[in-house]
Design a protein around this motif. Structure first.
Motif, mmCIF file in Angstrom:
data_model
loop_
_atom_site.group_PDB
_atom_site.id
_atom_site.type_symbol
_atom_site.label_atom_id
_atom_site.label_comp_id
_atom_site.label_asym_id
_atom_site.label_seq_id
_atom_site.Cartn_x
_atom_site.Cartn_y
_atom_site.Cartn_z
ATOM 1 N N SER A 298 0.815 -1.223 0.000
ATOM 2 C CA SER A 298 0.000 0.000 0.000
ATOM 3 C C SER A 298 0.843 1.266 0.000
ATOM 4 O O SER A 298 0.291 2.368 -0.064
ATOM 5 C CB SER A 298 -0.921 0.009 1.229
ATOM 6 O OG SER A 298 -1.779 -1.099 1.233
ATOM 7 N N VAL A 299 2.152 1.114 0.076
ATOM 8 C CA VAL A 299 3.029 2.277 0.238
ATOM 9 C C VAL A 299 2.880 3.260 -0.922
ATOM 10 O O VAL A 299 2.723 4.467 -0.715
ATOM 11 C CB VAL A 299 4.492 1.812 0.391
ATOM 12 C CG1 VAL A 299 5.456 2.978 0.218
ATOM 13 C CG2 VAL A 299 4.692 1.190 1.764
ATOM 14 N N PHE B 187 4.322 -4.689 -6.561
ATOM 15 C CA PHE B 187 3.976 -3.309 -6.231
ATOM 16 C C PHE B 187 3.204 -2.664 -7.383
ATOM 17 O O PHE B 187 2.240 -1.924 -7.149
ATOM 18 C CB PHE B 187 5.240 -2.509 -5.938
ATOM 19 C CG PHE B 187 5.906 -2.889 -4.651
ATOM 20 C CD1 PHE B 187 5.565 -2.266 -3.463
ATOM 21 C CD2 PHE B 187 6.879 -3.887 -4.622
ATOM 22 C CE1 PHE B 187 6.180 -2.621 -2.270
ATOM 23 C CE2 PHE B 187 7.498 -4.240 -3.452
ATOM 24 C CZ PHE B 187 7.141 -3.615 -2.260
ATOM 25 N N PHE B 188 3.644 -2.936 -8.596
ATOM 26 C CA PHE B 188 2.958 -2.360 -9.755
ATOM 27 C C PHE B 188 1.517 -2.860 -9.850
ATOM 28 O O PHE B 188 0.581 -2.080 -10.048
ATOM 29 C CB PHE B 188 3.725 -2.703 -11.030
ATOM 30 C CG PHE B 188 3.019 -2.294 -12.295
ATOM 31 C CD1 PHE B 188 2.995 -0.977 -12.711
ATOM 32 C CD2 PHE B 188 2.351 -3.253 -13.062
ATOM 33 C CE1 PHE B 188 2.329 -0.607 -13.874
ATOM 34 C CE2 PHE B 188 1.685 -2.900 -14.223
ATOM 35 C CZ PHE B 188 1.673 -1.560 -14.628
ATOM 36 N N LEU B 189 1.320 -4.162 -9.676
ATOM 37 C CA LEU B 189 -0.010 -4.747 -9.833
ATOM 38 C C LEU B 189 -0.960 -4.333 -8.716
ATOM 39 O O LEU B 189 -2.184 -4.327 -8.918
ATOM 40 C CB LEU B 189 0.095 -6.271 -9.901
ATOM 41 C CG LEU B 189 0.813 -6.828 -11.136
ATOM 42 C CD1 LEU B 189 0.978 -8.331 -11.037
ATOM 43 C CD2 LEU B 189 0.082 -6.442 -12.421
ATOM 44 N N SER B 190 -0.420 -4.004 -7.545
ATOM 45 C CA SER B 190 -1.297 -3.595 -6.445
ATOM 46 C C SER B 190 -1.973 -2.258 -6.732
ATOM 47 O O SER B 190 -3.099 -2.018 -6.291
ATOM 48 C CB SER B 190 -0.510 -3.509 -5.134
ATOM 49 O OG SER B 190 0.456 -2.484 -5.200
ATOM 50 N N ASP B 191 -1.293 -1.366 -7.463
ATOM 51 C CA ASP B 191 -1.893 -0.085 -7.871
ATOM 52 C C ASP B 191 -1.052 0.476 -9.017
ATOM 53 O O ASP B 191 -0.157 1.294 -8.792
ATOM 54 C CB ASP B 191 -1.946 0.896 -6.704
ATOM 55 C CG ASP B 191 -2.776 2.132 -7.010
ATOM 56 O OD1 ASP B 191 -2.939 2.470 -8.204
ATOM 57 O OD2 ASP B 191 -3.269 2.783 -6.066
ATOM 58 N N PRO B 192 -1.315 0.052 -10.255
ATOM 59 C CA PRO B 192 -0.481 0.468 -11.391
ATOM 60 C C PRO B 192 -0.388 1.979 -11.549
ATOM 61 O O PRO B 192 0.692 2.510 -11.839
ATOM 62 C CB PRO B 192 -1.171 -0.176 -12.599
ATOM 63 C CG PRO B 192 -1.923 -1.324 -12.037
ATOM 64 C CD PRO B 192 -2.362 -0.900 -10.672
#
Length: 468
Positions: A53-54, A211-216
């Motif tokens: 979520s960072v 990290f990309f897939l969590s919020d592109p």
């Protein structure tokens, strides 16, 4: 063992011991709170919402994922061990891996190069600034050094993995994949290139994709788009117009950053083409005349010098890992006085901002396009704050005049730095076009007097802040 060898070994031991003691004693005397308070936000958001979520929830995460993973995990370790209760004790332990990384880099370089050249990276002022301020650049230097060494040892997968780790702290090191691939193609064959690039891409994917897939959208905005849009700053020719205007920002100021990107990209493309044309003719010639080690270091040095010359973010910290590639050429390809200036000028640029904390005034931060009280950006213990008060009381007129003209003196330093970097780049280009046999022992001094003379002001100022 001859007299020269004994004297040299003693110089190496004393230098390493002195650097270790110096950094351990001075590390906790200050910290770049502007950066670290954002890093602390990463930690607290990770503890509450999870590390993925960072990029979505933190104000600033303008780094690839390994910087986040490293800081949050090590910060958590300090928390579990209750080493984050007292501020200055926490800062000391926070910096231990940064110090250890730089010392490990020096030890590794001593296994590959002679002391007369390694000493030029041993007394690196930018590395000292990284340790005093706190950043990840010494870790990048270590990963890049290891990558180059295992590449020369015919371990392409390990080299690709280590270069991917360096590039996952700050992504500029990824450009070195090009000369490394060309050297492998020329010297070892296609199979080594495939293993190198597969490991490099695999590690990048493993670290970046979650990290990309969590919020592109948030990831792209934080890691890439911010850097594309930001203002030029610090040691770059594209910052000079902003300095001369006394930090007056207009839409034309942002165009300078775009111009930097164009110039840098065109230059990198030209260098890549020069290295690759005719199946790596440049690299093949360097290997034949200077050996594979200097072929690798020379091509990486060319890219590092071009980046230092054309980047719009001329952070002094970057020279910590750029020096890893430049140092073997000092004294025979790059004149000692020129490299000494390159080492000193980042400190002079930072020292030029001294009037702001002394007078408790504001400084302009291009990254945020706003002014901040200088004492909010860097944390000092009370004793160091008292020194600032003493300087203000002793020479108020001097510091006021200096503060009023800080943009002019800063522009002079930046122009001087750019001239030196351009000269160093020209030195390397001349050598690459007509490679001379490398000289790893351009002198027999245990410590080069010019190196000591140029490094002394920065180290002496650190000692003054820490102990007097």
């Amino acid at each position: 063992m001859g007299h020269r060898e004994a004297r040299e070994r003693l110089a190496i031991l004393l230098t390493l011991a002195g650097l270790t003691s110096f950094y351990l004693l001075t590390a906790s005397k200050m910290i770049n709170w502007y950066d670290v308070h954002y890093f602390e936000e990463w930690f607290y958001v990770s503890m509450s919402y999870g590390i993925f979520s960072v990029y979505s929830l933190c104000e600033k995460v303008h780094y690839p994922p390994l910087a986040v993973l490293y800081y949050v995990s090590y910060r958590y370790l300090l928390h579990v061990l209750h080493l984050d209760v007292k501020l200055w004790e926490f800062i000391f332990f926070l910096k231990i891996p940064i110090i250890a990384s730089y010392l490990a880099t020096l030890i590794l370089l001593l296994q590959r190069f002679e002391w007369p050249t390694v000493q030029w990276v041993a007394l690196s002022i930018p590395a000292g600034m990284v340790i005093w301020g706190y950043q990840f650049d010494t870790m990048i230097a270590l990963a890049m050094t290891l990558s180059a060494m295992v590449l020369l040892e015919r371990r392409p997968a390990a080299a690709g993995t280590l270069l991917a780790l360096a590039s996952s702290f700050k992504y500029v090191p990824a450009t070195l994949a090009v000369p490394m691939s060309i050297l492998l193609r020329v010297h070892r064959g296609k199979g080594h290139v495939v293993r190198f690039l597969t490991a490099f891409a695999g590690v990048i994917a493993a670290l970046w994709l979650p990290f990309f897939l969590s919020d592109p959208r948030a990831f792209m905005e934080q890691v890439f788009l911010f850097h594309m849009r930001r203002l030029p700053q610090d040691l770059t020719p594209f910052y000079v117009p902003i300095l001369l205007s006394r930090w007056h920002v207009s839409r034309w100021s942002f165009l300078l950053g775009k111009l930097s990107g164009i110039v840098m990209t065109v230059g990198f493309a030209a260098l890549f083409w020069w290295m690759w044309r005719r199946r790596g003719e440049l690299v093949r010639t360097l290997i034949d005349r200077a050996g594979s080690r200097f072929a690798l270091w020379g091509t990486c040095a060319l890219l590092g010098a071009w980046f230092a010359l054309t980047t719009k973010v001329g952070n002094p910290y970057y020279l910590t890992w750029i020096f890893v590639w430049l140092f073997p050429f000092v004294g025979w390809c790059i004149p000692s006085w020129r490299f000494g200036l390159l080492n000193l000028l980042p400190f002079v640029y930072t020292f030029n901002m001294l009037p702001a904390p002394v007078l408790d005034r504001e400084v302009f931060v291009p990254e945020d396009v706003r002014w901040y009280p200088a004492l909010q950006l860097i944390l000092f213990p009370q004793r160091e704050l008292e020194k600032a008060h003493w300087m203000r009381e002793t020479s108020p007129h001097l510091f006021q005049v200096w503060y009023d003209h800080m943009h002019i003196t800063g522009a002079i330093v930046v122009i001087s730095y750019v001239a030196v970097v351009a000269w160093v780049f020209a030195d390397l280009v001349r050598w690459a076009r007509n490679p001379a046999e490398p000289r790893e022992r351009p002198h027999d001094w245990p410590l080069h007097p010019l190196l000591v003379a140029f490094a002394l002001p920065a180290f002496a100022f650190a000692v003054y802040l820490a102990f007097f």
